[in-house]
Design an enzyme around this catalytic site. Sequence first.
Site, short mmCIF file in Angstrom:
data_model
loop_
_atom_site.label_atom_id
_atom_site.label_comp_id
_atom_site.label_asym_id
_atom_site.label_seq_id
_atom_site.Cartn_x
_atom_site.Cartn_y
_atom_site.Cartn_z
N ASP A 72 -18.52 15.24 6.67
CA ASP A 72 -17.32 15.58 7.64
C ASP A 72 -18.24 16.34 9.33
O ASP A 72 -19.34 16.74 8.51
CB ASP A 72 -16.27 15.89 7.33
N ASP A 132 -17.51 18.92 11.68
CA ASP A 132 -16.25 20.03 12.01
C ASP A 132 -16.53 20.59 13.40
O ASP A 132 -18.39 20.76 13.38
CB ASP A 132 -15.83 21.09 11.19
N ASP A 159 -17.28 31.90 4.90
CA ASP A 159 -17.27 32.24 3.61
C ASP A 159 -19.15 32.82 3.06
O ASP A 159 -18.87 33.54 2.43
CB ASP A 159 -16.26 31.28 2.79
#
Length: 437
Positions: A52, A54, A132
């Site tokens: 992906d 993003d 994170d």
Amino acid sequence: MEVVPRKDHSISRRQISENAIKVLYRLHKSGFKAYLVGGGVRDILLGLQPKDFDVVTNATPEEIKKLFRNCRLVGRRFRLAHIVFGRDVIEVATLRGHHVDSGEKISKTNAEGRLLRDNVYGTIDEDAERRDFTVNALYYDISDFSIHSYGGGLEDLNSKTIRLIGDPNTRYREDPVRMLRAVRFATKLDMTIDPGAADPIYDLAPLLKDIPAARMYEEVLKLFFNGQATNNFEMMREFGLFAPLFPLIDSHLEDEPNGFTAKMLQAVMENTDLRVRAEKTVTPAFFYAAILWYPLSQRADDIALESGLSLYDAYNAAMGDVMEQQCRSISIPRRFSTPAKDIWQLQLRFDRNQGTRAFKFIEHPKFRAAYDLLLLRALAEGGSVAKSAAWWKSFVEGGDEQRSVIARSANKGSRNRNSNQRRRRRSTPKKTAKPAE
């Protein structure tokens, strides 16, 4: 924060999807900051093909929607914009900010520190601190093609280290799924989890019980359908992360560490990895039918013993019980749970359908999946199951003429067994009444 200019890194716009580039440029030309972020940047730097692309921006979701007619806003906890280009979807998030105590209900945590709502907007520096892991805190700036690296992300990428941003206890309590993400990134990227990030996981693993079951379904797909199922399973067991998701299976593993359940799990994980790497289809219906087979068998035996039901009826009752219990931790959609039950039910028919019945049986829509489970059961159990699997393997793999021979031999054997049973019954002397004196 470290800024790496274009001349000092290997990322080229040719490596980024055309649609992601369109989104980045439109945001930039409209006066907004726009960055490719996270896995897309990380994977290109590692020489991998990103799954992906993003994007993050300082534009709000509403401002993004005004710029793109093909935009839809999704999410409540995290407000996101999806820019749709046919089957390709570019996810655009607004830069996140820090949580502050205020009267505005724009962010909220519960008593355990878990994020409930997170639409707090801020700067790129704040957004990086909210991410994170350091290897995900990498931003490709479309305005000058530089890379912004936070928390030593590039250094950790080079040293193959998964490191949390911030205090591990706090970050895991905010979102316990981060523990699963640590495992998944470590196996996917062939990295080691930093001791500071690894140490709290075992004690905090029970927090996963409170995660919505619907969310856990998606996380399990990412863990076991990415070609690293075996490694993820072993690491999850090591950190105590498997039990909160699969309590029924874990109890079997605790009782018999080398039993049928353990052998089945090993076979399923290896088989799933082989199929993913060979670009063959994998389905949650078969996955759950296989890993839950022995908890189902145990439950069916218990029901038959307690209620006196036939084994067939006991299995039908057990199917509902086992699936319901599993769905408390992982919400399995009906489009997969129903076929899984079909696969279970067909296991009871393999012994009864050898012979000419086999021709009709193999036409069942779920036969192939049920047959594959039979083969895995044979590996785990051996014995009579292996014998049955061998018969079906020769039948399935044989040509039309071979199948006819195999079926006739099975029918002949069945008739001989029935005949022997009748002869034994006839040879038994009948009891006669004692003559009256």
